[in-house]
Design a protein around this motif. Structure first.
Motif, PDB file in Angstrom:
ATOM      1  N   VAL A  97       0.792  -1.117  -0.001  1.00 40.11           N
ATOM      2  CA  VAL A  97      -0.031  -0.163   0.014  1.00 40.11           C
ATOM      3  C   VAL A  97       0.710   1.252   0.287  1.00 40.11           C
ATOM      4  O   VAL A  97       1.935   1.235   0.645  1.00 40.11           O
ATOM      5  CB  VAL A  97      -1.061  -0.054   1.291  1.00 40.11           C
ATOM      6  N   THR A  98       0.711   2.362  -0.800  1.00 42.43           N
ATOM      7  CA  THR A  98       1.417   3.566  -1.057  1.00 42.43           C
ATOM      8  C   THR A  98       0.500   4.655  -0.497  1.00 42.43           C
ATOM      9  O   THR A  98       1.100   5.823  -0.490  1.00 42.43           O
ATOM     10  CB  THR A  98       1.745   3.798  -2.377  1.00 42.43           C
ATOM     11  N   PHE A  99      -0.763   4.466  -0.221  1.00 42.57           N
ATOM     12  CA  PHE A  99      -1.513   5.722  -0.244  1.00 42.57           C
ATOM     13  C   PHE A  99      -2.474   5.352   1.060  1.00 42.57           C
ATOM     14  O   PHE A  99      -3.194   4.389   1.221  1.00 42.57           O
ATOM     15  CB  PHE A  99      -2.558   6.034  -1.395  1.00 42.57           C
ATOM     16  N   TYR A 100      -2.677   6.427   2.124  1.00 41.52           N
ATOM     17  CA  TYR A 100      -3.433   6.203   3.217  1.00 41.52           C
ATOM     18  C   TYR A 100      -4.219   7.301   3.599  1.00 41.52           C
ATOM     19  O   TYR A 100      -3.860   8.352   3.425  1.00 41.52           O
ATOM     20  CB  TYR A 100      -2.163   5.860   4.656  1.00 41.52           C
ATOM     21  N   LYS A 101      -5.360   6.984   4.092  1.00 37.27           N
ATOM     22  CA  LYS A 101      -6.330   8.111   4.753  1.00 37.27           C
ATOM     23  C   LYS A 101      -6.314   8.028   6.465  1.00 37.27           C
ATOM     24  O   LYS A 101      -6.238   6.976   7.007  1.00 37.27           O
ATOM     25  CB  LYS A 101      -7.689   7.665   4.403  1.00 37.27           C
TER      26      LYS A 101
END
Length: 235
Positions: A33-37
Motif C-alpha cells: 500500500v502506498t496511499f493512506y487516509k
C-alpha cells in the motif's frame, strides 16, 4: 489528467484508535500500500501530526479526511497548514465560499476534495433531514459547485460516479469510499457501497477501503488482492 498508478489507486483508511496502532498496520502492509487516509478518529488521539509526518517520511501519500466546515478564513488556514505538512489530499464540506477558500489556500501537491454525500446516507436519510432532492442529483450538484469553486476533486459513492464523470470528465478527481469486496454488501454504517471492479469501471480514480483490510487476518494479502482486482478492472 493522467490516471494514477494502479497500486496508488487503493487508499487504505487508517480508522484506528491510536497512532501506534496505525503505524503497526502500515508496517504490516509494507510496500503493498502506498496511499493512506487518516481521519477524525486519529485526529482526536495523540500523535496525529507525528503520524502524518512519519507516513510522508516513509514515502507514502496521505489523504487527510477531516471534512473542514467552518468560516472560510478558518478553513483556508487549516488547508494552508496541511499543505505545508505535505498532505496530498484533504476534504472540505461546506458552501461555495468555504470550498473557494479551501481551494485558494492549497499549495504544492495538496489537492482539495469536496464531499458530496456521505456513503452512510441513503435517500431515506435525506428525506428525514428535509432535503427534497434525489441523492444522485445532489451529488451532481455538489460536484458542479466544487468545480466552479476551484476544487480538485470530490468524494463520491461509486453509485454516482458514472453520471458524475459523464458530466465533468477528468476535470475532477473522484475518490470513492464505501468499497466492499462483495457486491452491495451493507456493512455497519455504510449504505451506498460498491465492489472495487464496479467502482473502477464506473470511473472512480481512487478507492478508499478500511474495514476489509484493517480487520483481515492477513491485511497484506487483502490489499494485494484489491490491487490485483483494480488492475483487472483497468484492463
Amino acid at each position: 489528467m493522467t490516471p494514477p498508478p494502479t497500486r496508488e489507486r487503493l487508499i487504505v483508511a487508517l480508522d484506528l484508535p491510536t497512532a501506534g496502532a496505525a503505524r503497526e498496520l502500515v508496517l504490516r502492509l509494507g510496500d503493498s500500500v502506498t496511499f493512506y487516509k487518516i481521519g477524525m478518529e486519529l485526529a482526536m488521539a495523540p500523535g496525529f501530526f507525528e503520524l502524518l509526518d512519519w507516513l510522508k517520511a516513509e514515502n507514502k501519500r496521505v489523504f487527510v479526511d477531516l471534512k473542514f466546515f467552518d468560516i472560510p478564513e478558518t478553513v483556508a488556514r487549516a488547508v494552508r497548514n496541511l499543505s505545508e505538512r505535505g498532505a496530498d489530499l484533504c476534504t472540505v464540506h461546506g458552501n461555495q465560499s468555504i470550498m473557494e477558500a479551501a481551494a485558494g489556500a492549497r499549495s504544492g501537491a495538496t489537492r482539495v476534495l469536496a464531499v458530496t454525500a456521505l456513503t452512510s446516507l441513503d435517500q431515506g436519510d435525506l428525506d428525514d433531514m428535509g432535503f427534497s432532492v434525489d441523492i444522485a442529483d445532489l451529488v451532481l450538484s455538489r460536484a458542479r459547485r466544487a468545480l466552479e469553486a476551484g476544487c480538485d476533486g470530490v468524494v463520491s459513492s461509486g453509485l454516482e460516479v458514472a453520471r458524475l464523470k459523464a458530466e465533468v470528465g477528468d476535470r475532477l478527481v473522484c475518490v470513492t469510499p464505501g468499497i466492499r469486496p462483495v457486491e452491495n454488501r451493507v456493512e455497519a454504517d455504510q449504505k451506498r457501497v460498491m465492489t472495487p471492479t464496479d467502482a473502477i469501471r464506473a470511473g472512480a480514480d481512487y478507492l478508499v477501503v478500511g474495514r476489509p483490510v484493517r480487520d483481515a487476518d492477513d491485511p497484506r494479502a487483502v490489499a494485494e488482492a484489491l490491487v490485483a482486482e483494480i488492475a483487472r478492472a483497468e484492463g
